[in-house]
Design an enzyme around this catalytic site. Structure first.
Site, PDB file in Angstrom:
ATOM      1  N   PRO A   1       2.725  11.384   3.330  1.00 47.17           N
ATOM      2  CA  PRO A   1       2.784  12.666   2.618  1.00 47.17           C
ATOM      3  C   PRO A   1       4.157  12.908   1.983  1.00 47.17           C
ATOM      4  CG  PRO A   1       2.338  12.998   4.983  1.00 47.17           C
ATOM      5  CD  PRO A   1       2.469  11.537   4.763  1.00 47.17           C
TER       6      PRO A   1
ATOM      7  N   GLU B   1       5.317   2.117   9.150  1.00 43.36           N
ATOM      8  CA  GLU B   1       5.136   0.676   9.374  1.00 43.36           C
ATOM      9  C   GLU B   1       3.742   0.364   9.891  1.00 43.36           C
ATOM     10  OE1 GLU B   1       8.508  -0.618  11.566  1.00 43.36           O
ATOM     11  OE2 GLU B   1       9.721  -0.594   9.727  1.00 43.36           O
TER      12      GLU B   1
HETATM   13  P1  ATP Z   1       0.729  14.788  -0.063  1.00 45.54           P
HETATM   14  O1  ATP Z   1       0.203  13.489   0.422  1.00 45.54           O
HETATM   15  O2  ATP Z   1       1.208  15.677   1.063  1.00 45.54           O
HETATM   16  O3  ATP Z   1      -0.159  15.495  -1.046  1.00 45.54           O
HETATM   17  P2  ATP Z   1       2.417  13.894  -2.219  1.00 45.54           P
HETATM   18  O4  ATP Z   1       2.775  12.445  -2.090  1.00 45.54           O
HETATM   19  O5  ATP Z   1       1.384  14.253  -3.210  1.00 45.54           O
HETATM   20  O6  ATP Z   1       2.107  14.461  -0.794  1.00 45.54           O
HETATM   21  P3  ATP Z   1       4.154  15.549  -3.742  1.00 45.54           P
HETATM   22  O7  ATP Z   1       3.322  16.799  -3.707  1.00 45.54           O
HETATM   23  O8  ATP Z   1       4.129  14.774  -4.982  1.00 45.54           O
HETATM   24  O9  ATP Z   1       3.760  14.663  -2.525  1.00 45.54           O
HETATM   25  O10 ATP Z   1       5.645  15.878  -3.346  1.00 45.54           O
HETATM   26  C1  ATP Z   1       6.024  17.114  -2.794  1.00 45.54           C
HETATM   27  C2  ATP Z   1       7.345  17.545  -3.367  1.00 45.54           C
HETATM   28  O11 ATP Z   1       8.366  16.641  -2.931  1.00 45.54           O
HETATM   29  C3  ATP Z   1       7.377  17.456  -4.886  1.00 45.54           C
HETATM   30  O12 ATP Z   1       6.988  18.677  -5.469  1.00 45.54           O
HETATM   31  C4  ATP Z   1       8.832  17.143  -5.179  1.00 45.54           C
HETATM   32  O13 ATP Z   1       9.603  18.316  -5.217  1.00 45.54           O
HETATM   33  C5  ATP Z   1       9.265  16.332  -3.969  1.00 45.54           C
HETATM   34  N1  ATP Z   1       9.184  14.885  -4.233  1.00 45.54           N
HETATM   35  C6  ATP Z   1       8.403  13.983  -3.586  1.00 45.54           C
HETATM   36  N2  ATP Z   1       8.589  12.742  -4.072  1.00 45.54           N
HETATM   37  C7  ATP Z   1       9.504  12.849  -5.046  1.00 45.54           C
HETATM   38  C8  ATP Z   1      10.102  11.920  -5.956  1.00 45.54           C
HETATM   39  N3  ATP Z   1       9.802  10.626  -5.911  1.00 45.54           N
HETATM   40  N4  ATP Z   1      11.007  12.385  -6.858  1.00 45.54           N
HETATM   41  C9  ATP Z   1      11.317  13.683  -6.896  1.00 45.54           C
HETATM   42  N5  ATP Z   1      10.784  14.609  -6.076  1.00 45.54           N
HETATM   43  C10 ATP Z   1       9.895  14.217  -5.158  1.00 45.54           C
END
Ligand code: ATP
Length: 398
Positions: free
Chosen positions: A182, A394
Site C-alpha cells: 500500500p 519480501e
Molecule cells: P493503496 O494500495 O493503499 O491504494 P497506492 O499504491 O495506490 O496505495 P497512492 O494512493 O498512489 O498509493 O499513494 C498515496 C499517497 O502517497 C499519494 O497520494 C502520494 O502523496 C504519496 N506517494 C506514494 N507513492 C509516491 C511516489 N512514488 N511519488 C510521490 N508520492 C507518492
C-alpha cells in the site's frame, strides 16, 4: 420630592438634567433597536427549528418512479411494481428537473411527489469517484521510472497512437494490473496517466463493490462500464481488485456467491471490450497471490506491473517531489532517504507534512533537518515498523 420642585428653567442643574435625559433616551432607543433585532433573529431561529422539527416528525416516504408528467401539478407514479397512481406534485419541486424515469420520494399518505431523488446513474450514488481530468502529473511521481514506462506503453501509447498497433496488426493490452504494498503510488500513476491523455478517471474500490451494495455488485460493474463509455476517453481504476477477484472457492456462503457474480460480470465486460477503444482499465492489488487466474488470462489483465517499496533513489526522489514547494534550510534529503528504508511513498509524504507542522508549531517559516528527524520518529516510530514493512514485502512480493 421631584426634580422639578427643586430646579427652575435657566438653572444650570436643569440644563444638565435635560442633557442627561436626552442621552438616556438615545441609549434606551438604541437598546430597543438592539432588542428588536435580537427578537427578530430569535424568531427566525425558532421558525427554522420548528420546520426542522416538523421535518423530523414526518413519516418515511415511499421511493418510486415517475412514469409520466400529466401537467404542471400532476403525474403518474409507481412504487416498485405495484399499482400506478395519479398524484400531485409538491409546489417546491423544480418542474423542469422531473422527467419520466426520475426517482422520486412519495408522501406515505397522499403519494404526492415530495422530493426528487438523485438518479441511480449518479456516480456518487454508485460509489464511484469520478474526476474529469486529475491534476496529478508525471512530475508528481518520485521514482517508479521503469513502472511508469511500462504503464505508458501499455495504456498511453494505444490511446495516443492507435495506428501504430493497427499497422503492426496487434491488439494493445486490455487491462493492466499494478501490484505491490500500500501507499507506493499505484493510484498516483493511474491518475497521472489520465491527466496525460486528457481522460476521465473513474475509481472504484473492489471491497465496496461487493460489500456496500449487497446483491448489486454485478449490476454496478455493468453501470461502471456504461459510465466509462459515456465519459470516454476514460481510465477505469479498480482498486483492491482482490476483493472481487480472489480465487474462487466453494460457493458455500451468500457472500462468496455475491463476489463470484461480480467477478463473472467483470470478466464478461472485459471480454466484450474493444482493446482499441478509448476506455482503459487499470486494476490494483496488494495481494496478487490470491487473485483468480481467470483474471490474468490473455485479453484480461494481461500486463502485470510491480510497484514495490521505493529504494534509496526512489525515496530521495519522492522526498524531492514533496518538498518542491517547501522552504528548506540545511536539510540533507540524501541522509533522510538513507534512514527511511522500508518506508512507502505515503509514509514519506506524511513525514514531509509532519516536518512542516513542526516548523509551524515553532513559528518558523522554514523547515530544518531537525524537523525532519522528529517527523521520521513520529511517523515511522520505532524501527520495528520499517523492519516489519520490509519483511512483509519480501514474503509477499519476493
Ligand atoms: P493503496 O494500495 O493503499 O491504494 P497506492 O499504491 O495506490 O496505495 P497512492 O494512493 O498512489 O498509493 O499513494 C498515496 C499517497 O502517497 C499519494 O497520494 C502520494 O502523496 C504519496 N506517494 C506514494 N507513492 C509516491 C511516489 N512514488 N511519488 C510521490 N508520492 C507518492
Amino acid at each position: 420630592m421631584s426634580f422639578e420642585d427643586d430646579v427652575k428653567v435657566g438653572d444650570t442643574n436643569y440644563d444638565d438634567y435635560v442633557i442627561f435625559l436626552k442621552r438616556r433616551i438615545r441609549q434606551l432607543e438604541l437598546q430597543v433597536r438592539t432588542l428588536e433585532a435580537d427578537k427578530e433573529r430569535l424568531e427566525r431561529e425558532l421558525s427554522r427549528l420548528r420546520m426542522e422539527m416538523s421535518r423530523m416528525k414526518q413519516p418515511p416516504a415511499f421511493a418510486g418512479t415517475l412514469l409520466e408528467l400529466l401537467d404542471d401539478e400532476r403525474a403518474i407514479v409507481q412504487n416498485f411494481n405495484g399499482p400506478r397512481f395519479v398524484v400531485r406534485i409538491a409546489p417546491w419541486i423544480e418542474r423542469d428537473k422531473l422527467k419520466p424515469g426520475s426517482r422520486v420520494a412519495l408522501d406515505q399518505r397522499t403519494m404526492a411527489v415530495i422530493e426528487l431523488l438523485p438518479s441511480q446513474k449518479d456516480p456518487s450514488v454508485l460509489g464511484f469517484e469520478v474526476i474529469e481530468r486529475p491534476k496529478v502529473t508525471y512530475r508528481d511521481i518520485g521514482g517508479l521510472r521503469h513502472q511508469l514506462k511500462e504503464l505508458r506503453e501499455a495504456v498511453e501509447l494505444p490511446l495516443k497512437h492507435p495506428e501504430l498497433f493497427e499497422r503492426v496488426g496487434i491488439d494493445p493490452p486490455k487491462g493492466v494490473l499494478l501490484y505491490g504494498p500500500p501507499g507506493c503510488g499505484k493510484t498516483l500513476m493511474a491518475k497521472a496517466l489520465a491527466n496525460e491523455v486528457n481522460a476521465t478517471f473513474i475509481r472504484v474500490v473492489g471491497s465496496e463493490l461487493v460489500r456496500k451494495y449487497i446483491g448489486e455488485g454485478a449490476r454496478l460493474v455493468g453501470e461502471l462500464f456504461e459510465l466509462a463509455k459515456e465519459k470516454a476517453p476514460t481510465i477505469v481504476f479498480i482498486d483492491e481488485i482482490d476483493a472481487v477477484g480472489a480465487k474462487r472457492m466453494d460457493e458455500t456462503t451468500g457472500g462468496e456467491r455475491e463476489v463470484n457474480r461480480t467477478l463473472m460480470q467483470l470478466l464478461a465486460e472485459m471480454d466484450g471490450f474493444d482493446p482499441r477503444g478509448n476506455v482503459k482499465i487499470i486494476a490494483a492489488t496488494n495481494r496478487p497471490d490470491i487473485l483468480d487466474p481467470a483474471l490474468l488470462r490473455p485479453g484480461r489483465f494481461d500486463r502485470l506491473i510491480e510497484v514495490p517499496l521505493p529504494d534509496f533513489e526512489g525515496r530521495l526522489e519522492i522526498l524531492k517531489v514533496h518538498t518542491r514547494k517547501m522552504n528548506l534550510r540545511d536539510v540533507d534529503l540524501r541522509a533522510l532517504a538513507g534512514m527511511t528504508e522500508g518506508a512507502s511513498g505515503a509514509d514519506l509524504k506524511a513525514i514531509v507534512t509532519e516536518a512542516g507542522m513542526f516548523a509551524i508549531r515553532a513559528r518558523r517559516e522554514y523547515v530544518t533537518h531537525e524537523d525532519f528527524l522528529k517527523a521520521i520518529d513520529k511517523v515511522l516510530g520505532s524501527e520495528q515498523k520499517l523492519a516489519q514493512q520490509i519483511a512483509i514485502h519480501e514474503v509477499m512480493y519476493g
